[in-house]
Design an enzyme around this catalytic site. Structure first.
Site, PDB file in Angstrom:
ATOM      1  CG  ASP A   9      31.268  16.544 -12.256  1.00  0.00           C
ATOM      2  OD1 ASP A   9      30.061  16.517 -12.086  1.00  0.00           O
ATOM      3  OD2 ASP A   9      32.083  15.654 -12.187  1.00  0.00           O
ATOM      4  CG  HIS A  25      35.212  11.136 -15.754  1.00  0.00           C
ATOM      5  ND1 HIS A  25      34.910   9.851 -15.675  1.00  0.00           N
ATOM      6  CD2 HIS A  25      34.154  11.731 -14.983  1.00  0.00           C
ATOM      7  CE1 HIS A  25      33.674   9.509 -15.076  1.00  0.00           C
ATOM      8  NE2 HIS A  25      33.242  10.799 -14.669  1.00  0.00           N
TER       9      HIS A  25
END
Length: 460
Positions: free
Chosen positions: A378, A321
């Site tokens: 995600d 991330h």
């Protein structure tokens, strides 16, 4: 060669609330104020920098720039911390529900039972769409991406609700905020139903926010739709985990649009458009496309090596991330929900089995551990939504439904911030110096660059 010094450098003064900015070219120095956040993060307050020094800062992507002050969300990417109004995200996801989290983000505190009851009831008053709005859908192609429909329909709400467009009126701001949060599941579900050629279901106000979203997505008038509590809880968690994430691209877009005095419906529509990008809200959709590319468990080893090859452009989507340099705190909760959903549905889907095997490999691989490339929110959200029957085109819509409360909370906060002004970033100009105009009949190739490729930035 010796390392070249920067044009300016900032040195913390003896006073912890000030910094000294020095121009290494001229030797001039200026004292700049500092700011310290609740959690100890320090900033140089540069809003008067240009006026004092004639120097601008250069920060592509604003990765080192705080554009506002906020009380809503705190992120410590190095340690994997995400707090909403001071509450850890995992505690909210495991103990709260989405409506309670919405109240927290909007109003700053968890509601009392009476406040929660009133808030739930008020949101449910606004779930229906005006009949004229439902007719908007017929103007779209059936094949239109649901996010394209969402941008258009949400922006069009401003043509219907003139009673909540005065952004200086507290009551009108609150009405607009509740109205947008309430209508987003209906708008999103109708985009899906329209693409399938199915009738639009009515919202059911006897259900919770997440239960109602499920029934509008998957019910049909020919038979009774039974809501599985495990799936409803998974959707509730998904919405909570996507509710806000500080000054991300879409939230910054909403604030920038709002800084001009634009109405809240237009601001949220701009946030939806920003979220649509594959580098932002489209990342969970990209996870499933990556799984399609990998194909089968037998190919995992090859693609893991491709991801580790610095000369290969292949990336494992859903891992790592930009903000979190350790485990994404939202991913821990989403992972738990993911396994609960797969268990209750008993799905035997090769793609989902491939995802679980890829997860196992990544969590055990020394390269990914060393680089801290853990599965993020995600990765799991895409798997959950696929298992529950959401088409990939609806993944970003679900993200938008959850993020709406964050957008509205930041819009509301921005309006009462006396330091905020219309957004107007500056630039580092690198174009032509002043030139003399040459009439077209005397112009040759020496005066102008030619070719559409050059005009659109094509690299030769």
């Amino acid at each position: 060669m010796p390392e070249q010094k920067p044009v300016t450098e900032a040195v913390a003064d003896a006073n912890p609330d000030t910094f000294t900015i020095t121009d290494n070219k001229t030797g001039k120095s200026w004292e700049m104020p500092g700011r310290t956040g609740t959690m100890g993060n320090r900033l140089i307050d540069i809003k008067s920098l240009y006026g004092k020094t004639g120097i601008l800062t250069y920060d592509p992507g604003f990765t080192s720039t705080a554009s506002c002050k906020s009380d809503i969300t705190y992120i410590d990417g190095a340690n994997g911390v995400l707090l909403h109004r001071g509450y850890p995200i995992d505690e909210l996801a495991n103990n709260s529900d989405f409506m309670e989290t919405c109240y927290l983000l909007l109003y700053g505190d968890l509601p009392t039972p009476e406040q929660k009851l009133d808030f739930d009831g008020d949101i449910k008053q606004h779930t229906l769409l005006h009949d004229q709005i439902t007719k908007f859908y017929t103007g779209f192609m059936r094949s239109a991406h649901p996010m394209a429909i969402m941008v258009g329909v949400v922006g069009a709400l401003s043509a219907f609700y003139h009673d909540s467009m005065d952004i200086t009126d507290i009551d009108e701001r609150r009405l607009a905020a509740h109205r947008i949060i309430a209508k987003m599941p209906t708008i999103g579900a109708y985009a899906y139903k329209y693409s399938q050629g199915l009738p639009f279901p009515m919202p059911r106000n006897d259900l919770s926010y997440s239960e109602n979203l499920l029934q509008m997505m998957f019910s049909n008038p020919a038979e009774e739709y039974k809501i599985d509590p495990v799936l409803a809880k998974a959707i509730d968690r998904l919405l909570i985990l996507h509710a806000d994430h500080e000054q991300n691209a879409s939230t910054s877009t909403v604030r920038l649009a709002g800084s001009s005095g634009a109405n809240p419906y237009a601001c949220v529509a701009s946030g939806i458009a920003s979220l649509w990008g594959p580098a932002h809200g489209g990342a969970n959709e990209a996870v499933l496309k990556m799984l399609d590319e990998i194909g089968s468990k037998e190919n995992i080893e090859k693609f893991v090596k491709k991801a580790q090859d610095p000369g290969d452009n292949f990336r494992l989507m859903g891992f790592g991330h930009r903000v979190y340099k350790s485990y994404d705190p939202r991913a821990t909760v989403m992972r738990e929900s993911c396994h609960e959903v797969l268990k209750v549905l008993g799905i035997n889907d090769p793609k989902l089995e491939l995802a679980m095997e890829l997860e196992r490999r990544a969590l055990e691989d020394p390269y990914f551990i060393e680089k801290k490339l853990y599965p993020n929110v995600d990765f799991y959200s895409g798997i959950i939504m696929k298992a529950m029957g959401f088409p990939t085109s609806m993944f970003t819509v679900m993200f938008a439904i959850g993020r709406t409360v964050g957008w509205i909370s930041h819009w509301k906060e921005m309006l009462v911030d006396d330091e905020q002004k219309i957004g107007r970033p500056r630039q580092l100009y690198q174009g032509e110096d002043k030139r003399v105009y040459v009439p077209i009949d005397r112009r040759g190739h020496t005066e102008t660059k030619t070719g559409w490729g050059w005009l659109w930035g094509k690299k030769s």
